[in-house]
Design a protein around this motif. Structure first.
Motif, mmCIF file in Angstrom:
data_model
loop_
_atom_site.group_PDB
_atom_site.id
_atom_site.type_symbol
_atom_site.label_atom_id
_atom_site.label_comp_id
_atom_site.label_asym_id
_atom_site.label_seq_id
_atom_site.Cartn_x
_atom_site.Cartn_y
_atom_site.Cartn_z
ATOM 1 N N LEU A 52 0.828 -1.204 0.000
ATOM 2 C CA LEU A 52 0.000 0.000 0.000
ATOM 3 C C LEU A 52 0.860 1.250 0.000
ATOM 4 O O LEU A 52 2.054 1.186 0.300
ATOM 5 N N LEU A 53 0.230 2.394 -0.243
ATOM 6 C CA LEU A 53 0.993 3.644 -0.280
ATOM 7 C C LEU A 53 1.582 4.012 1.076
ATOM 8 O O LEU A 53 2.472 4.853 1.171
ATOM 9 N N THR A 54 1.103 3.355 2.132
ATOM 10 C CA THR A 54 1.617 3.602 3.473
ATOM 11 C C THR A 54 2.796 2.684 3.813
ATOM 12 O O THR A 54 3.331 2.752 4.917
ATOM 13 N N TYR A 74 -1.040 -0.895 -4.293
ATOM 14 C CA TYR A 74 -2.491 -0.647 -4.297
ATOM 15 C C TYR A 74 -2.689 0.866 -4.258
ATOM 16 O O TYR A 74 -3.114 1.443 -3.275
ATOM 17 N N ALA A 75 -2.308 1.556 -5.320
ATOM 18 C CA ALA A 75 -2.404 3.022 -5.433
ATOM 19 C C ALA A 75 -1.890 3.405 -6.803
ATOM 20 O O ALA A 75 -1.091 2.665 -7.400
ATOM 21 N N VAL A 76 -2.336 4.557 -7.275
ATOM 22 C CA VAL A 76 -1.732 5.071 -8.523
ATOM 23 C C VAL A 76 -0.405 5.746 -8.193
ATOM 24 O O VAL A 76 0.574 5.605 -8.917
ATOM 25 N N GLY A 77 -0.348 6.469 -7.057
ATOM 26 C CA GLY A 77 0.900 7.119 -6.645
ATOM 27 C C GLY A 77 1.874 6.040 -6.164
ATOM 28 O O GLY A 77 1.464 5.072 -5.533
ATOM 29 N N PHE A 78 3.143 6.230 -6.489
ATOM 30 C CA PHE A 78 4.113 5.203 -6.054
ATOM 31 C C PHE A 78 5.348 5.850 -5.444
ATOM 32 O O PHE A 78 6.443 5.295 -5.493
ATOM 33 N N VAL A 99 -8.349 3.654 -12.604
ATOM 34 C CA VAL A 99 -9.584 3.247 -11.919
ATOM 35 C C VAL A 99 -9.998 4.238 -10.823
ATOM 36 O O VAL A 99 -11.153 4.230 -10.397
ATOM 37 N N LEU A 100 -9.075 5.068 -10.360
ATOM 38 C CA LEU A 100 -9.462 6.015 -9.300
ATOM 39 C C LEU A 100 -9.515 7.461 -9.798
ATOM 40 O O LEU A 100 -9.666 8.390 -9.014
ATOM 41 N N THR A 101 -9.434 7.630 -11.115
ATOM 42 C CA THR A 101 -9.423 8.991 -11.666
ATOM 43 C C THR A 101 -10.719 9.742 -11.341
ATOM 44 O O THR A 101 -10.685 10.864 -10.821
ATOM 45 N N SER A 236 -3.473 15.421 -4.337
ATOM 46 C CA SER A 236 -2.345 14.671 -4.910
ATOM 47 C C SER A 236 -1.526 14.016 -3.799
ATOM 48 O O SER A 236 -1.870 12.923 -3.333
ATOM 49 N N ARG A 237 -0.486 14.683 -3.343
ATOM 50 C CA ARG A 237 0.296 14.200 -2.206
ATOM 51 C C ARG A 237 0.618 15.414 -1.336
ATOM 52 O O ARG A 237 0.910 16.503 -1.856
ATOM 53 N N GLY A 238 0.594 15.206 -0.020
ATOM 54 C CA GLY A 238 0.772 16.303 0.925
ATOM 55 C C GLY A 238 2.041 17.116 0.723
ATOM 56 O O GLY A 238 1.999 18.359 0.698
ATOM 57 N N PRO A 283 -9.540 12.692 5.794
ATOM 58 C CA PRO A 283 -8.341 11.865 6.007
ATOM 59 C C PRO A 283 -7.919 11.007 4.796
ATOM 60 O O PRO A 283 -8.023 9.793 4.844
ATOM 61 N N HIS A 284 -7.410 11.618 3.746
ATOM 62 C CA HIS A 284 -6.906 10.916 2.549
ATOM 63 C C HIS A 284 -7.904 9.846 2.068
ATOM 64 O O HIS A 284 -7.598 8.654 2.075
ATOM 65 N N ILE A 285 -9.057 10.315 1.647
ATOM 66 C CA ILE A 285 -10.120 9.379 1.243
ATOM 67 C C ILE A 285 -10.597 9.627 -0.189
ATOM 68 O O ILE A 285 -11.695 9.196 -0.556
ATOM 69 N N ALA A 286 -9.795 10.306 -1.004
ATOM 70 C CA ALA A 286 -10.285 10.652 -2.347
ATOM 71 C C ALA A 286 -10.697 9.428 -3.159
ATOM 72 O O ALA A 286 -11.664 9.477 -3.910
ATOM 73 N N SER A 287 -9.984 8.323 -3.007
ATOM 74 C CA SER A 287 -10.354 7.133 -3.798
ATOM 75 C C SER A 287 -11.286 6.204 -3.016
ATOM 76 O O SER A 287 -11.586 5.099 -3.481
ATOM 77 N N ALA A 288 -11.734 6.663 -1.855
ATOM 78 C CA ALA A 288 -12.461 5.755 -0.948
ATOM 79 C C ALA A 288 -13.946 5.626 -1.271
ATOM 80 O O ALA A 288 -14.804 6.012 -0.483
ATOM 81 N N THR A 292 -14.505 1.998 -6.310
ATOM 82 C CA THR A 292 -13.135 2.339 -6.718
ATOM 83 C C THR A 292 -12.109 1.501 -5.969
ATOM 84 O O THR A 292 -11.174 0.947 -6.559
ATOM 85 N N ARG A 293 -12.280 1.386 -4.645
ATOM 86 C CA ARG A 293 -11.301 0.617 -3.878
ATOM 87 C C ARG A 293 -11.327 -0.858 -4.306
ATOM 88 O O ARG A 293 -10.305 -1.538 -4.270
ATOM 89 N N THR A 294 -12.506 -1.341 -4.718
ATOM 90 C CA THR A 294 -12.595 -2.728 -5.186
ATOM 91 C C THR A 294 -11.841 -2.872 -6.509
ATOM 92 O O THR A 294 -11.092 -3.837 -6.716
ATOM 93 N N LYS A 295 -12.017 -1.868 -7.394
ATOM 94 C CA LYS A 295 -11.294 -1.934 -8.682
ATOM 95 C C LYS A 295 -9.789 -1.847 -8.453
ATOM 96 O O LYS A 295 -9.000 -2.495 -9.143
ATOM 97 N N MET A 296 -9.370 -1.042 -7.475
ATOM 98 C CA MET A 296 -7.931 -0.954 -7.173
ATOM 99 C C MET A 296 -7.404 -2.313 -6.706
ATOM 100 O O MET A 296 -6.302 -2.739 -7.077
ATOM 101 N N ALA A 297 -8.227 -3.000 -5.893
ATOM 102 C CA ALA A 297 -7.806 -4.309 -5.361
ATOM 103 C C ALA A 297 -7.667 -5.329 -6.491
ATOM 104 O O ALA A 297 -6.669 -6.068 -6.560
HETATM 105 C C1 DGY Z 1 -3.400 6.785 -4.813
HETATM 106 O O1 DGY Z 1 -3.832 5.790 -5.390
HETATM 107 O O2 DGY Z 1 -2.287 7.243 -5.042
HETATM 108 C C2 DGY Z 1 -4.306 7.426 -3.840
HETATM 109 O O3 DGY Z 1 -3.696 8.415 -3.092
HETATM 110 C C3 DGY Z 1 -4.932 6.372 -2.962
HETATM 111 O O4 DGY Z 1 -6.133 6.834 -2.576
#
Ligand code: DGY
Length: 327
Positions: A52-54, A74-78, A99-101, A236-238, A283-288, A292-297
């Motif tokens: 995950l991104l964390t 499990y994120a677009v950001g890497f 999938v999270l656009t 995007s990212r903090g 709290p960082h829930i844009a894709s939540a 969407t979260r299922t498609k990411m999985a």
């Molecule tokens: C991402 O995929 O990079 C998002 O920040 C996750 O929600």
């Protein structure tokens, strides 16, 4: 049969795909981020890791994961993954673009509306029993329709966000290293430099990936260029925004407000931010969304399965690690 580790619970369809393909799958049963020591221990002896991104995937994790074939993020950001270190270790890296656009762009709009129309402040006021009747000066916010929208980073998500402004008849400016013909054709958008964008926009929305070049892209100097009536949105990212400088701008009201889904030192917030009622801070829930979260999985799992089956993972970030016929 491959040995796969999933660093945290994700929507079950992704895990089911890995199990259905006949692999041995271990999922971190606790709904929390693993410590770095736990991560180092858990990646040992795995053929694939769904992370995950964390999770910080650095050179030490690559070393501990010797023999692992893929980190499926499990994120677009890497920005959590040291891709060159993975490449050196011969480990493929994938992400979940596309999938999270919509969900992320939708969230940027939700933040824009919430902060400009003071929804969160107003909701709190009502719940506290302070609403004593309609008032001509009660919670005056900022207009949205017809105003100028500035997009920093007109890639996949920035473009989607901008296109959604159509109904609001906004003038659209964007800054990016590349021109975006779709925005220019569909919205009559104009590519401008960052300074022009910051000075002229009523809403500035940030959609760049976090890289060394974009860290603190918006700092004190950039915030000072914004209109005192303008709003800043970040999904995007903090670390793209100097959060300390932003808190100062919000406190001094040198900008009207901010809608933030991401933070510089997540989950910690810079001192003073929670007291800024001109900021909306989910709290960082844009894709939540469930969908969407299922498609990411399933996308993260699909990337892993493709590699394990000797195919090119659809979202490979370092194709140079693949056999020559799959690059
Ligand atoms: C991402 O995929 O990079 C998002 O920040 C996750 O929600």
């Amino acid at each position: 049969m491959a040995n796969i580790y999933v660093t945290r619970l994700i929507p079950q369809p992704g895990i089911d795909m890995l199990i259905a393909a006949g692999h041995q799958v271990e999922v971190n049963p606790d709904d929390r981020v693993l410590t770095q020591d736990e991560l180092l221990a858990k990646v040992k002896g795995r053929d694939a890791v769904l992370c995950l991104l964390t999770d910080t995937i650095d050179a030490a994790v690559c070393e501990a994961a010797a023999g692992c074939k893929i980190f499926g993020n499990y994120a677009v950001g890497f920005n959590n993954i040291d891709v060159p270190a993975c490449t050196r270790a011969g480990i493929a890296v994938t992400n979940t673009p596309g999938v999270l656009t919509d969900a992320t762009a939708d969230m940027a709009w939700a933040l824009l509306f919430s902060v400009a129309r003071r929804i969160v402040e107003g909701d709190k006021y009502t719940r506290e029993g302070r609403f004593k009747g309609w008032g001509p000066l009660l919670f005056l916010g900022g207009d949205i329709t017809g105003r100028t929208l500035g997009i920093i980073g007109a890639g996949r998500i920035g473009e989607n966000f901008a296109l959604k402004s159509k109904g609001f008849k906004m003038k659209v400016l964007y800054s990016d290293v590349n021109p975006n013909p779709t925005l220019e054709k569909e919205l009559g958008a104009t590519k401008v430099d960052m300074e022009t964008l910051l000075k002229e926009s009523d809403f500035v929305s940030v959609h760049v990936p976090l890289m060394p070049e974009t860290r603190h892209l918006i700092g004190r100097k950039e915030l000072a260029m914004m209109k005192p009536t303008a709003y800043l949105i970040n999904t995007s990212r903090g670390p793209v925004i100097d959060e300390e400088a932003l808190v100062e701008a919000l406190q001094k009201k040198t900008i009207a407000g901010a809608g933030l889904d991401v933070y510089e030192d997540e989950p910690a917030l810079k001192p003073g931010l929670t007291e800024c009622w001109n900021a909306v801070i989910p709290p960082h829930i844009a894709s939540a969304t469930l969908e969407t979260r299922t498609k990411m999985a399933t996308m993260a799992a699909g990337n892993i399965l493709a590699l394990l089956e000797g195919k090119r993972p659809p979202n490979i970030l370092n194709p140079e690690v693949l056999p020559a016929n799959l690059r």
